[in-house]
Enzyme design. Sequence first.
Site, PDB file in Angstrom:
ATOM      1  N   LYS A  21       0.927  -0.973   0.058  1.00 27.42           N
ATOM      2  CA  LYS A  21       0.211   0.032  -0.035  1.00 27.42           C
ATOM      3  C   LYS A  21       0.970   1.351  -0.069  1.00 27.42           C
ATOM      4  O   LYS A  21       0.645   2.118  -0.631  1.00 27.42           O
ATOM      5  CB  LYS A  21      -0.955  -0.011   1.118  1.00 27.42           C
ATOM      6  CG  LYS A  21      -1.798   1.406   1.370  1.00 27.42           C
ATOM      7  CD  LYS A  21      -2.472   1.194   2.557  1.00 27.42           C
ATOM      8  CE  LYS A  21      -1.658   1.664   3.978  1.00 27.42           C
ATOM      9  NZ  LYS A  21      -1.435   3.235   4.395  1.00 27.42           N
ATOM     10  N   ASN A  22       1.736   1.396   0.967  1.00 26.62           N
ATOM     11  CA  ASN A  22       2.555   2.631   1.097  1.00 26.62           C
ATOM     12  C   ASN A  22       3.670   2.830  -0.273  1.00 26.62           C
ATOM     13  O   ASN A  22       3.976   3.810  -0.205  1.00 26.62           O
ATOM     14  CB  ASN A  22       3.420   2.356   2.243  1.00 26.62           C
ATOM     15  CG  ASN A  22       2.380   2.486   3.654  1.00 26.62           C
ATOM     16  OD1 ASN A  22       1.495   2.874   3.519  1.00 26.62           O
ATOM     17  ND2 ASN A  22       3.254   2.507   4.622  1.00 26.62           N
ATOM     18  N   ARG A  39      -4.255  10.724   4.678  1.00 27.67           N
ATOM     19  CA  ARG A  39      -3.201  11.619   4.681  1.00 27.67           C
ATOM     20  C   ARG A  39      -2.576  11.573   3.325  1.00 27.67           C
ATOM     21  O   ARG A  39      -1.862  12.844   2.850  1.00 27.67           O
ATOM     22  CB  ARG A  39      -2.354  11.213   6.071  1.00 27.67           C
ATOM     23  CG  ARG A  39      -2.608  12.216   6.936  1.00 27.67           C
ATOM     24  CD  ARG A  39      -1.489  11.713   7.826  1.00 27.67           C
ATOM     25  NE  ARG A  39      -0.188  12.444   7.587  1.00 27.67           N
ATOM     26  CZ  ARG A  39       0.074  13.798   8.123  1.00 27.67           C
ATOM     27  NH1 ARG A  39      -0.823  14.538   8.726  1.00 27.67           N
ATOM     28  NH2 ARG A  39       1.261  14.344   7.873  1.00 27.67           N
ATOM     29  N   CYS A  66      -5.235  13.526  13.201  1.00 29.90           N
ATOM     30  CA  CYS A  66      -5.181  12.001  12.921  1.00 29.90           C
ATOM     31  C   CYS A  66      -5.398  11.350  14.043  1.00 29.90           C
ATOM     32  O   CYS A  66      -4.675  11.717  15.118  1.00 29.90           O
ATOM     33  CB  CYS A  66      -4.160  11.971  12.041  1.00 29.90           C
ATOM     34  SG  CYS A  66      -3.294  10.126  11.988  1.00 29.90           S
ATOM     35  N   ARG A  83       0.666  14.693  13.504  1.00 32.85           N
ATOM     36  CA  ARG A  83       1.207  14.530  12.075  1.00 32.85           C
ATOM     37  C   ARG A  83       1.155  15.908  11.257  1.00 32.85           C
ATOM     38  O   ARG A  83       0.434  15.906  10.347  1.00 32.85           O
ATOM     39  CB  ARG A  83       0.477  13.497  11.411  1.00 32.85           C
ATOM     40  CG  ARG A  83       0.700  12.039  12.198  1.00 32.85           C
ATOM     41  CD  ARG A  83      -0.068  11.284  11.242  1.00 32.85           C
ATOM     42  NE  ARG A  83       0.627  10.307  10.547  1.00 32.85           N
ATOM     43  CZ  ARG A  83       0.317   9.328   9.809  1.00 32.85           C
ATOM     44  NH1 ARG A  83      -0.831   8.750   9.809  1.00 32.85           N
ATOM     45  NH2 ARG A  83       1.000   8.599   8.723  1.00 32.85           N
ATOM     46  N   VAL A  93       2.728  18.877   8.711  1.00 33.10           N
ATOM     47  CA  VAL A  93       3.345  18.848   7.384  1.00 33.10           C
ATOM     48  C   VAL A  93       4.504  19.830   7.135  1.00 33.10           C
ATOM     49  O   VAL A  93       4.711  20.197   6.058  1.00 33.10           O
ATOM     50  CB  VAL A  93       2.318  19.105   6.369  1.00 33.10           C
ATOM     51  CG1 VAL A  93       1.127  17.719   6.336  1.00 33.10           C
ATOM     52  CG2 VAL A  93       1.640  20.298   6.442  1.00 33.10           C
ATOM     53  N   ASP A 146       4.692   0.665  12.038  1.00 29.67           N
ATOM     54  CA  ASP A 146       3.502  -0.043  11.637  1.00 29.67           C
ATOM     55  C   ASP A 146       3.440  -1.370  12.100  1.00 29.67           C
ATOM     56  O   ASP A 146       2.290  -2.122  11.555  1.00 29.67           O
ATOM     57  CB  ASP A 146       3.576   0.006  10.059  1.00 29.67           C
ATOM     58  CG  ASP A 146       3.128   1.509   9.546  1.00 29.67           C
ATOM     59  OD1 ASP A 146       2.810   2.357  10.325  1.00 29.67           O
ATOM     60  OD2 ASP A 146       3.317   1.692   8.335  1.00 29.67           O
ATOM     61  N   ILE A 197       8.060   7.013  16.913  1.00 26.74           N
ATOM     62  CA  ILE A 197       8.021   7.769  15.668  1.00 26.74           C
ATOM     63  C   ILE A 197       6.686   8.538  15.735  1.00 26.74           C
ATOM     64  O   ILE A 197       6.604   9.807  15.334  1.00 26.74           O
ATOM     65  CB  ILE A 197       7.641   6.555  14.288  1.00 26.74           C
ATOM     66  CG1 ILE A 197       8.658   5.843  14.347  1.00 26.74           C
ATOM     67  CG2 ILE A 197       7.163   7.589  13.062  1.00 26.74           C
ATOM     68  CD1 ILE A 197      10.133   6.293  13.438  1.00 26.74           C
ATOM     69  N   ARG A 247      -8.566  -0.427   4.536  1.00 27.30           N
ATOM     70  CA  ARG A 247      -7.785   0.459   4.041  1.00 27.30           C
ATOM     71  C   ARG A 247      -6.335  -0.069   3.446  1.00 27.30           C
ATOM     72  O   ARG A 247      -5.632   0.185   2.661  1.00 27.30           O
ATOM     73  CB  ARG A 247      -7.579   1.514   4.949  1.00 27.30           C
ATOM     74  CG  ARG A 247      -8.678   2.509   5.212  1.00 27.30           C
ATOM     75  CD  ARG A 247      -8.361   3.746   6.029  1.00 27.30           C
ATOM     76  NE  ARG A 247      -7.217   4.187   5.612  1.00 27.30           N
ATOM     77  CZ  ARG A 247      -6.321   5.072   6.232  1.00 27.30           C
ATOM     78  NH1 ARG A 247      -6.670   5.055   7.567  1.00 27.30           N
ATOM     79  NH2 ARG A 247      -5.098   5.522   6.068  1.00 27.30           N
TER      80      ARG A 247
END
Length: 447
Positions: free
Chosen positions: A22-23, A120, A144, A149, A151, A334, A356, A426
């Site tokens: 996915k990423n 996002r 979130c 998070r 930017v 993750d 993180i 997702r």
Amino acid sequence: MDRIRIVGGKRLNGTIPISGAKNATLPLMIASLLTPERLTLENVPSLADVVLLGRILGNHGVDLTVQGKRANGPGANGGNGVANGHAGANNHGFPGRIFHLQAEEIVDTTAPYDMVSRMRASFWVLGPLLARMGEARVSLPGGCAIGTRPVDLHLMGLEKLGAEISIDEGYVVARAPKGLSGNRVVFEKVSVGATHNVMMAATLAKGETVIENAAREPEIVNVAECLRAMGAVISGEGTAAIRIQGVDTLRGARHRVLPDRIETGTYAMAVAMTGGEVHLEGAEPALLQAALDVLVEAGVSITPKNDGITVARNGHALRSVNVSTAPFPGFPTDLQAQLMTLMTRADGTSTIRETIFENRFMHVQELARLGAEIKLDGDTATISGNAHLKGAQVMATDLRASVSLVIAGLAAEGETTVNRVYHLDRGFERLEQKLSACGAEIERLTG
Ligand code: UD1
């Protein structure tokens, strides 16, 4: 809303095909904004986020077609509400799809709030739109579930390339009427998204860009390889310094999405949790060595094969471990929730430190409902082992936390229902089908 019902206690045995990541898929789809020619992506997973990004890109003028026919295998009709259209069934009925994306013309440089706030990663259209069109107006993603998070690193990087940026009514308005210019961009913190955004923008800037303290994640490498196939001049991806020599235009290309290392690690932990032996077909050990090392330390047998990884735990007790999450090549955030679930069954007390994201511990309360004993102190969780997990109703507010509850349910006594399955859809392709094919008692309840 769909739920997942699990009756725990079954060992997992068999083969699980690993999907495309996915990423990587999300930024690769976004890269199609950089060229008027066709970008073809192979091994695209069927996920809700992919469908949503397809819609967002459609708004900007990307024409997306899905090639191939429906697969005939047992998983052909995925129960996740995601449109199918598979190419060649060579992967136990779960073949990745082939996407053709073409942005012949950019028809709109605005990415609206109602779309960006739902995912996002769609904020990453900012760099490519700006690089190709000289302007972009992209909604700030907003809050979130796993922390604030921000930017700021994305904006700093693009400003270094010469963009004028202002914030107007919740939107980032970026302009570079004379085009972007290469520069040295030093990130004070490693950010996957900011690295993608600036790397993509720099491909069309004038002159050379050097990104320092760049993210080294395999998905960055996969995207850099795709950009190179499109004519970009990039080197150093996979290290902390990425060099990009800007070119005038990019062309179409064909590129394959790499296997999902988070899905791989998740199923490896599921097998470690239930016991049994499962071959993770198509998985690449080098993409998640840190996580595999932790599993070996915990007493799980990991055998790399030429077409994947075999994971087994037969009778051995699990040992406790002490782990900190870190950017690649460290242990991935993750997989933090999944490891925490696993450690509830270890022989001894474990600690997991999350470095993180702040606030990425929402699964702790839900795991407690199943009988886990976990204490939180700042960024560190202390997990008591040998918990007797008992099925219950649970729900989670993010993707990785949801799947950690599924893993817990697989080993819990009795019935567990995981609510808000939307989060799982997702990021996990046909999760319940992949697990039930290996003997898990798991089903989706719709409505
Ligand atoms: C990506 C992944 C996500 C993973 C994360 C970390 C995708 C689609 N998502 O998310 O699954 O958990 O990497 O491996 O690939 N930060 C700032 N300022 C910024 C940007 C980030 O302070 O401008 C901070 C974040 O709050 C976080 C840290 O940097 O604390 C890392 O975030 P980042 O690597 O950017 O995560 P994402 O790219 O959003």
